[in-house]
Enzyme design. Sequence first.
Site, PDB file in Angstrom:
ATOM      1  N   SER A 125       0.833  -1.208   0.000  1.00 39.14           N
ATOM      2  CA  SER A 125       0.000   0.000   0.000  1.00 39.14           C
ATOM      3  C   SER A 125       0.858   1.246   0.000  1.00 39.14           C
ATOM      4  CB  SER A 125      -0.866  -0.025   1.267  1.00 39.14           C
ATOM      5  OG  SER A 125      -1.437   1.235   1.493  1.00 39.14           O
ATOM      6  N   ALA A 126       0.287   2.336  -0.522  1.00 38.00           N
ATOM      7  CA  ALA A 126       0.940   3.642  -0.437  1.00 38.00           C
ATOM      8  C   ALA A 126       1.098   4.062   1.018  1.00 38.00           C
ATOM      9  CB  ALA A 126       0.118   4.681  -1.192  1.00 38.00           C
ATOM     10  N   TYR A 149      -1.392   0.115  10.471  1.00 40.64           N
ATOM     11  CA  TYR A 149      -1.688  -0.563   9.205  1.00 40.64           C
ATOM     12  C   TYR A 149      -0.504  -0.439   8.237  1.00 40.64           C
ATOM     13  CZ  TYR A 149      -3.498  -1.151   4.477  1.00 40.64           C
ATOM     14  OH  TYR A 149      -3.655  -1.535   3.170  1.00 40.64           O
ATOM     15  N   LYS A 153       2.279  -3.312   6.463  1.00 36.88           N
ATOM     16  CA  LYS A 153       2.606  -3.496   5.037  1.00 36.88           C
ATOM     17  C   LYS A 153       4.127  -3.442   4.818  1.00 36.88           C
ATOM     18  CE  LYS A 153      -1.482  -4.251   3.626  1.00 36.88           C
ATOM     19  NZ  LYS A 153      -1.851  -5.523   2.979  1.00 36.88           N
ATOM     20  N   ARG A 289      -8.583  16.424   9.191  1.00 37.92           N
ATOM     21  CA  ARG A 289      -8.678  15.218  10.013  1.00 37.92           C
ATOM     22  C   ARG A 289      -7.262  14.829  10.442  1.00 37.92           C
ATOM     23  NH1 ARG A 289     -11.766  10.557   6.852  1.00 37.92           N
ATOM     24  NH2 ARG A 289      -9.976  10.987   5.539  1.00 37.92           N
TER      25      ARG A 289
HETATM   26  N1  LIG Z   1      -8.836  -1.158  -1.037  1.00 38.03           N
HETATM   27  C1  LIG Z   1      -7.857  -0.300  -0.850  1.00 38.03           C
HETATM   28  O1  LIG Z   1      -8.053   0.915  -0.869  1.00 38.03           O
HETATM   29  C2  LIG Z   1      -6.447  -0.794  -0.618  1.00 38.03           C
HETATM   30  C3  LIG Z   1      -5.374   0.105  -0.760  1.00 38.03           C
HETATM   31  C4  LIG Z   1      -4.070  -0.371  -0.553  1.00 38.03           C
HETATM   32  C5  LIG Z   1      -3.849  -1.697  -0.203  1.00 38.03           C
HETATM   33  N2  LIG Z   1      -4.924  -2.533  -0.055  1.00 38.03           N
HETATM   34  C6  LIG Z   1      -4.674  -3.927   0.340  1.00 38.03           C
HETATM   35  O2  LIG Z   1      -5.280  -4.783  -0.618  1.00 38.03           O
HETATM   36  C7  LIG Z   1      -5.744  -5.961   0.008  1.00 38.03           C
HETATM   37  C8  LIG Z   1      -7.203  -6.201  -0.343  1.00 38.03           C
HETATM   38  O3  LIG Z   1      -7.963  -5.070   0.020  1.00 38.03           O
HETATM   39  P1  LIG Z   1      -9.547  -5.017  -0.232  1.00 38.03           P
HETATM   40  O4  LIG Z   1      -9.907  -3.595  -0.442  1.00 38.03           O
HETATM   41  O5  LIG Z   1      -9.924  -6.024  -1.235  1.00 38.03           O
HETATM   42  O6  LIG Z   1     -10.043  -5.437   1.223  1.00 38.03           O
HETATM   43  P2  LIG Z   1     -11.270  -6.393   1.618  1.00 38.03           P
HETATM   44  O7  LIG Z   1     -11.482  -6.202   3.075  1.00 38.03           O
HETATM   45  O8  LIG Z   1     -12.408  -6.171   0.709  1.00 38.03           O
HETATM   46  O9  LIG Z   1     -10.675  -7.828   1.319  1.00 38.03           O
HETATM   47  C9  LIG Z   1      -9.847  -8.528   2.215  1.00 38.03           C
HETATM   48  C10 LIG Z   1     -10.332  -9.973   2.208  1.00 38.03           C
HETATM   49  O10 LIG Z   1      -9.471 -10.745   3.032  1.00 38.03           O
HETATM   50  C11 LIG Z   1     -10.266 -11.565   3.876  1.00 38.03           C
HETATM   51  N3  LIG Z   1      -9.454 -11.808   5.087  1.00 38.03           N
HETATM   52  C12 LIG Z   1      -8.998 -10.897   5.983  1.00 38.03           C
HETATM   53  N4  LIG Z   1      -8.236 -11.505   6.916  1.00 38.03           N
HETATM   54  C13 LIG Z   1      -8.192 -12.828   6.583  1.00 38.03           C
HETATM   55  C14 LIG Z   1      -7.552 -13.963   7.139  1.00 38.03           C
HETATM   56  N5  LIG Z   1      -6.807 -13.872   8.248  1.00 38.03           N
HETATM   57  N6  LIG Z   1      -7.711 -15.161   6.546  1.00 38.03           N
HETATM   58  C15 LIG Z   1      -8.479 -15.281   5.419  1.00 38.03           C
HETATM   59  N7  LIG Z   1      -9.108 -14.237   4.851  1.00 38.03           N
HETATM   60  C16 LIG Z   1      -8.965 -13.013   5.421  1.00 38.03           C
HETATM   61  C17 LIG Z   1     -11.547 -10.770   4.123  1.00 38.03           C
HETATM   62  O11 LIG Z   1     -12.654 -11.567   4.488  1.00 38.03           O
HETATM   63  C18 LIG Z   1     -11.744 -10.121   2.747  1.00 38.03           C
HETATM   64  O12 LIG Z   1     -12.488 -10.947   1.893  1.00 38.03           O
HETATM   65  C19 LIG Z   1      -5.472  -5.793   1.509  1.00 38.03           C
HETATM   66  O13 LIG Z   1      -4.263  -6.442   1.800  1.00 38.03           O
HETATM   67  C20 LIG Z   1      -5.322  -4.299   1.662  1.00 38.03           C
HETATM   68  O14 LIG Z   1      -4.502  -3.962   2.751  1.00 38.03           O
HETATM   69  C21 LIG Z   1      -6.201  -2.116  -0.270  1.00 38.03           C
END
Ligand SMILES: NC(=O)c1ccc[n+]([C@@H]2O[C@H](COP(=O)([O-])OP(=O)(O)OC[C@H]3O[C@@H](n4cnc5c(N)ncnc54)[C@H](O)[C@@H]3O)[C@@H](O)[C@H]2O)c1
Length: 334
Positions: A125-126, A149, A153, A289
């Site tokens: 992530s950024a 968080y 990462k 914020r």
């Molecule tokens: N969406 C964003 O803005 C964003 C930005 C930067 C990085 N990310 C990273 O991308 C990834 C996915 O993000 P997203 O937006 O799809 O989030 P999300 O919450 O929609 O998806 C995460 C998924 O992981 C599952 N999960 C969490 N912990 C678990 C575990 N211990 N075992 C099995 N399953 C588990 C959850 O049920 C969910 O389905 C994450 O690692 C997040 O940190 C997301």
Amino acid sequence: MTARRFLVTGGAGYLGAHVALDLLVAGHDVVVVDDFSTGHLQACRRVEELAGRPCTVIRADIADSERMRVALDGVDAVLHFAASKLVPESMDAPERYFHNNVGGMTALLASMQAAGVRRIVYSSSAAVYGQQPAGLIPETAPLAPTSPYGLTKVHGEQMLGWMAERRGWSAVSLRYFNPVGAHASGRIGQPPGDAASLVPRVLQAVANPPAHIEVFGTDYPTEDGTCLRDYIHVSDLSRAHVVALGALDAPGHRVFNVGTGRAHSVREVLKACERVTGRRVPYVDAPRRAGDIPVAVADPAHFRQALGFEASRSLDDMVASAWRWTSEHPRGYA
Ligand SMILES: NC(=O)c1ccc[n+]([C@@H]2O[C@H](COP(=O)([O-])OP(=O)(O)OC[C@H]3O[C@@H](n4cnc5c(N)ncnc54)[C@H](O)[C@@H]3O)[C@@H](O)[C@H]2O)c1
């Protein structure tokens, strides 16, 4: 790429579901492991429906080594999305984030090593950058996360660095900036309860009058006084994973920003939402914020030069696809 078998952890979540779909459509076999803590089984079902092919869905925590042994059988590479992702929540309960994101990933790496699976694409992530001097942020910028968080990462990336160094793994960490939008079908997207980010919050407010949103901080040193961010369409982000998988041939750990390099202010996003929906966005200006960073925009050059990845979709494309999803699914997958 010839057809292979991929494990998508967190494949029932927002981003993982889009990538699982693209992999299935490309002819690969997909195994999803998800504990459904924030993800939705319905997302997996729709992915299968859209792809016209089934995937294997295993309800498990990534830390469950027994279940992971089964899930990893015959897998060529892992795409690791499963994590907790809300910055404010991580400020309130850092230990939960350390447990799930670092503890869970540590267990996942051990399961992969035991199964002989040594290729991984990691959702970074950024948030690893924190506050940086003005200008586009290159991958070489110092890492200075400002939340638990973000720290998780950084740890994830560093663990992969060592697995590459000591175990000969091939790993790619993708530092996403601000993923936005939904699949072109309008059938998978970001559920409303998940809406911590700006575009879903705005569209929820537009769809549910008299709700409104707050614009946090209008006195930042930017042209219109609001924060600048780099938004990337979820379909572009999904393609970034397919590109990254193609780079997993040689051992080593590579890190890429996944962004567009274009800055959009909060006010520009509100205007895009008004253009796309044809409705007025109800908002009020509010104080800054705590913890918000004025500007966070990717330098996308390294990913483009190394692997030819370039995002193609505009902010209006992102908002239009998110609006279709939001208006057709007011309650998400419920
Ligand atoms: N969406 C964003 O803005 C964003 C930005 C930067 C990085 N990310 C990273 O991308 C990834 C996915 O993000 P997203 O937006 O799809 O989030 P999300 O919450 O929609 O998806 C995460 C998924 O992981 C599952 N999960 C969490 N912990 C678990 C575990 N211990 N075992 C099995 N399953 C588990 C959850 O049920 C969910 O389905 C994450 O690692 C997040 O940190 C997301």
